[in-house]
Design a protein around this motif. Sequence first.
Motif, PDB file in Angstrom:
ATOM      1  N   ASP A   1     -14.632  21.276 110.131  1.00 50.02           N
ATOM      2  CA  ASP A   1     -14.914  21.446 108.708  1.00 50.02           C
ATOM      3  C   ASP A   1     -14.263  20.331 107.885  1.00 50.02           C
ATOM      4  OD1 ASP A   1     -15.821  22.608 106.349  1.00 50.02           O
ATOM      5  OD2 ASP A   1     -14.024  23.828 106.134  1.00 50.02           O
ATOM      6  N   LYS A   2     -13.061  19.959 108.288  1.00 54.63           N
ATOM      7  CA  LYS A   2     -12.309  18.922 107.567  1.00 54.63           C
ATOM      8  C   LYS A   2     -12.892  17.531 107.808  1.00 54.63           C
ATOM      9  CE  LYS A   2      -7.524  17.375 106.898  1.00 54.63           C
ATOM     10  NZ  LYS A   2      -6.131  17.521 107.380  1.00 54.63           N
ATOM     11  N   GLU A   3     -13.342  17.264 109.031  1.00 51.45           N
ATOM     12  CA  GLU A   3     -13.775  15.916 109.406  1.00 51.45           C
ATOM     13  C   GLU A   3     -15.228  15.613 109.046  1.00 51.45           C
ATOM     14  OE1 GLU A   3     -12.702  16.127 113.522  1.00 51.45           O
ATOM     15  OE2 GLU A   3     -10.856  15.034 113.213  1.00 51.45           O
TER      16      GLU A   3
ATOM     17  N   LYS B   1     -17.241  12.126 111.052  1.00 53.79           N
ATOM     18  CA  LYS B   1     -17.138  11.807 109.616  1.00 53.79           C
ATOM     19  C   LYS B   1     -18.413  11.171 109.052  1.00 53.79           C
ATOM     20  CE  LYS B   1     -14.840   7.297 110.248  1.00 53.79           C
ATOM     21  NZ  LYS B   1     -14.792   7.318 111.740  1.00 53.79           N
TER      22      LYS B   1
ATOM     23  N   TYR C   1     -11.810  24.587 112.028  1.00 56.71           N
ATOM     24  CA  TYR C   1     -11.189  24.030 110.815  1.00 56.71           C
ATOM     25  C   TYR C   1     -11.152  22.503 110.868  1.00 56.71           C
ATOM     26  CZ  TYR C   1      -9.558  28.830 110.007  1.00 56.71           C
ATOM     27  OH  TYR C   1      -9.493  30.187 109.806  1.00 56.71           O
ATOM     28  N   TYR C   2     -10.871  21.960 112.053  1.00 58.41           N
ATOM     29  CA  TYR C   2     -10.873  20.495 112.219  1.00 58.41           C
ATOM     30  C   TYR C   2     -12.267  19.937 111.936  1.00 58.41           C
ATOM     31  CZ  TYR C   2      -6.290  20.689 114.553  1.00 58.41           C
ATOM     32  OH  TYR C   2      -4.955  20.878 114.840  1.00 58.41           O
TER      33      TYR C   2
ATOM     34  N   ASN D   1     -18.263  15.396 106.638  1.00 55.93           N
ATOM     35  CA  ASN D   1     -18.328  15.202 105.186  1.00 55.93           C
ATOM     36  C   ASN D   1     -19.590  15.753 104.529  1.00 55.93           C
ATOM     37  OD1 ASN D   1     -15.811  13.800 104.940  1.00 55.93           O
ATOM     38  ND2 ASN D   1     -16.782  11.992 105.832  1.00 55.93           N
TER      39      ASN D   1
END
Length: 233
Positions: free
Chosen positions: A189-191, A163, A186-187, A193
Amino acid sequence: MIACMLIHGYTGGPYEIEPLSNFLKEETSWHIEVPTLPGHGRKLALKNVSHKKWINAAENSLKQLLTKYDEVYLIGFSMGGMIASYLAAKYKVDKLVLLASARKYLSFKQLVLDIRQVCFDGLKGNIKKNKLYIQYKKKLGGVPFKANLEFLKLVKFTKPYLKEIDSNVLIAQGQKDGMVPYKTAYYLDKEINSEEKEVVFFERSRHLICLGEDKDTLNQMIYNFLTREVAHP
């Protein structure tokens, strides 16, 4: 002046990412650095090596590059992707490429399919032609249990740093990866920033994405990402 450092995966060595490192050497005038993590390489010696030594080795190599070059790019494969993520969060890295990064590990569904194919080839007498069997047979029995625990510790230690990354990031993942589930992208990409992020899936690639059928397309895509001018608002 530009430097690019590539970090290999757990129980692997520079050979895992050699087609990519060679491609970048041929296509650019950059300094290409491919360190071998302690205990790794063609001959494994992982008995008394800790995850901290793996991180420190990569970190020391990066720190030297940061003192000598104007721009530094980081590419990490599998466990090397998690190390690269940690380093990108801690230091100023201009661009980051994550290849089959071990944010999560073991895709049991794909693993079952792979094992089934190995058994099928074994029954037909074609076991020596099975690429997965060839790649992993040397590692079986050569990796101490403690080393596997150190790998898990490394993933746990580096995960919270995702992050904190703000470098431009390219995330590439093989859809047939039996070690790292393709949903891991996907994880990540989400985590992460970062404002600039790209996620690309390769249909034919397994875990060793740099050695797979899509390697030429992958090499070109990474080159395009690294040489693209950064758009400033």
